[in-house]
Write a protein that holds these residues in place. Structure first.
Motif, short mmCIF file in Angstrom:
data_model
loop_
_atom_site.label_atom_id
_atom_site.label_comp_id
_atom_site.label_asym_id
_atom_site.label_seq_id
_atom_site.Cartn_x
_atom_site.Cartn_y
_atom_site.Cartn_z
N ALA A 134 0.83 -1.21 0.00
CA ALA A 134 0.00 0.00 0.00
C ALA A 134 0.87 1.26 0.00
N GLN A 135 1.95 1.22 0.75
CA GLN A 135 2.84 2.37 0.86
C GLN A 135 3.40 2.79 -0.50
N PHE A 136 3.62 1.79 -1.37
CA PHE A 136 4.19 2.11 -2.68
C PHE A 136 3.13 2.11 -3.77
N GLY A 137 1.86 2.25 -3.36
CA GLY A 137 0.79 2.43 -4.32
C GLY A 137 0.37 1.16 -5.05
N GLY A 138 0.75 -0.01 -4.52
CA GLY A 138 0.37 -1.27 -5.17
C GLY A 138 -1.07 -1.67 -4.88
N ASP A 139 -1.51 -2.72 -5.57
CA ASP A 139 -2.90 -3.18 -5.46
C ASP A 139 -3.03 -4.17 -4.30
N ILE A 140 -3.83 -3.83 -3.29
CA ILE A 140 -4.00 -4.72 -2.13
C ILE A 140 -5.37 -5.41 -2.13
N SER A 141 -6.09 -5.29 -3.25
CA SER A 141 -7.48 -5.78 -3.24
C SER A 141 -7.59 -7.30 -3.08
N ALA A 142 -6.54 -8.05 -3.40
CA ALA A 142 -6.62 -9.51 -3.23
C ALA A 142 -6.13 -9.93 -1.84
N LEU A 143 -5.74 -8.97 -1.02
CA LEU A 143 -5.09 -9.30 0.25
C LEU A 143 -5.90 -8.94 1.49
N VAL A 144 -6.74 -7.90 1.37
CA VAL A 144 -7.53 -7.44 2.54
C VAL A 144 -9.00 -7.30 2.13
N PRO A 145 -9.92 -7.33 3.11
CA PRO A 145 -11.33 -7.14 2.75
C PRO A 145 -11.55 -5.77 2.11
N ALA A 146 -12.40 -5.74 1.08
CA ALA A 146 -12.61 -4.51 0.31
C ALA A 146 -13.04 -3.33 1.20
N GLN A 147 -13.84 -3.64 2.26
CA GLN A 147 -14.39 -2.56 3.10
C GLN A 147 -13.33 -1.75 3.85
N ILE A 148 -12.11 -2.28 3.97
CA ILE A 148 -11.13 -1.54 4.78
C ILE A 148 -10.02 -0.90 3.92
N ILE A 149 -10.09 -1.11 2.61
CA ILE A 149 -9.04 -0.54 1.73
C ILE A 149 -8.97 0.99 1.85
N PRO A 150 -10.11 1.71 1.85
CA PRO A 150 -10.01 3.17 1.97
C PRO A 150 -9.30 3.61 3.25
N ASP A 151 -9.49 2.88 4.34
CA ASP A 151 -8.84 3.25 5.61
C ASP A 151 -7.32 3.11 5.50
N ILE A 152 -6.89 2.04 4.83
CA ILE A 152 -5.44 1.81 4.69
C ILE A 152 -4.84 2.89 3.79
N LEU A 153 -5.54 3.19 2.69
CA LEU A 153 -5.01 4.19 1.77
C LEU A 153 -4.97 5.57 2.42
N SER A 154 -6.02 5.91 3.19
CA SER A 154 -6.02 7.26 3.79
C SER A 154 -4.98 7.35 4.91
N LYS A 155 -4.74 6.27 5.61
CA LYS A 155 -3.68 6.27 6.64
C LYS A 155 -2.33 6.51 5.98
N ASN A 156 -2.13 5.90 4.81
CA ASN A 156 -0.88 6.10 4.07
C ASN A 156 -0.72 7.55 3.63
N ARG A 157 -1.84 8.13 3.17
CA ARG A 157 -1.76 9.53 2.72
C ARG A 157 -1.39 10.43 3.89
N LYS A 158 -2.01 10.17 5.07
CA LYS A 158 -1.70 10.98 6.26
C LYS A 158 -0.22 10.84 6.62
N ASP A 159 0.32 9.61 6.54
CA ASP A 159 1.73 9.39 6.86
C ASP A 159 2.63 10.14 5.88
N ASP A 160 2.20 10.20 4.59
CA ASP A 160 2.99 10.91 3.57
C ASP A 160 3.06 12.39 3.88
N ASP A 161 1.95 12.92 4.49
CA ASP A 161 1.89 14.35 4.79
C ASP A 161 2.84 14.74 5.92
N LYS A 162 3.26 13.75 6.71
CA LYS A 162 4.08 14.06 7.89
C LYS A 162 5.47 14.56 7.50
#
Ligand code: PNS
Length: 163
Positions: free
Chosen positions: A135-163
């Motif tokens: 996720a950190q490098f923008g790869g596809d995680i859709s086969a690895l985690v439930p679809a409902q939580i993908i937005p949370d992982i992506l937004s957490k990554n974006r917040k970390d990038d802002d730091k």
């Protein structure tokens, strides 16, 4: 009623974890998915956030409850009168670490047994840390985690990038 606890870091929950939780729910009367701290890991999500994500994806399992605990797993087991610890084993490489934890937990609380479920072959390679790296490098995680939580992982990554 036999209470089984499925403890882990779940940072975040993967489809491999979900498979073990579903299978545990078919074996035991009541399953508590317990988010606890692993002192050796620096988490992406707080315990409470991780529990929230797990609740979202286990809502359909009638005998599954989600909780988090700041302390020793065995203290939670005693508090709840739980007698079984369920852990998933992916490969031999998991074994030594899991065996050490099982023996330590038995030393601390002999009333509980650790039960290992082997991961399904399709999920053998999966881990939360791989999910985070991809996720950190923008790869596809859709086969690895439930679809409902993908937005949370992506937004957490974006917040970390802002730091
Ligand atoms: O998903 P993990 O990180 O492999 O799970 C390990 C975990 C979180 C279950 C383990 O570190 C744990 O039980 N932590 C709670 C504190 C504790 O009881 N430590 C002693 C373990 S023998």
């Amino acid at each position: 009623m036999q209470i089984a606890v499925c403890p882990g870091s779940f940072d975040p929950i993967t489809l491999g974890h979900l498979d073990i939780i579903r299978r545990a729910s078919e074996l035991f009367d009541h399953v508590v998915v317990l988010v606890v701290q692993n002192a050796g890991k620096t988490p992406m999500f707080s315990l409470e956030e991780r529990a929230e994500l797990i609740k979202r994806v286990t809502g359909d399992f009638k005998n599954v409850e989600v909780d988090c605990f700041h302390g020793l797993l065995v203290d939670y087991m005693k508090e709840r009168g739980a007698s079984v610890i369920v852990k998933g084993l992916r490969a031999m490489s998991d074994f030594e670490y899991e065996f050490q934890m099982a023996l330590t937990n038995r030393q601390l609380y002999p009333e509980a047994e650790t039960v290992f479920l082997t991961s399904s072959v399709e999920r053998m390679y999966l881990s939360s840390s791989l999910v985070k790296q991809i996720a950190q490098f923008g790869g596809d995680i859709s086969a690895l985690v439930p679809a409902q939580i993908i937005p949370d992982i992506l937004s957490k990554n974006r917040k970390d990038d802002d730091k």
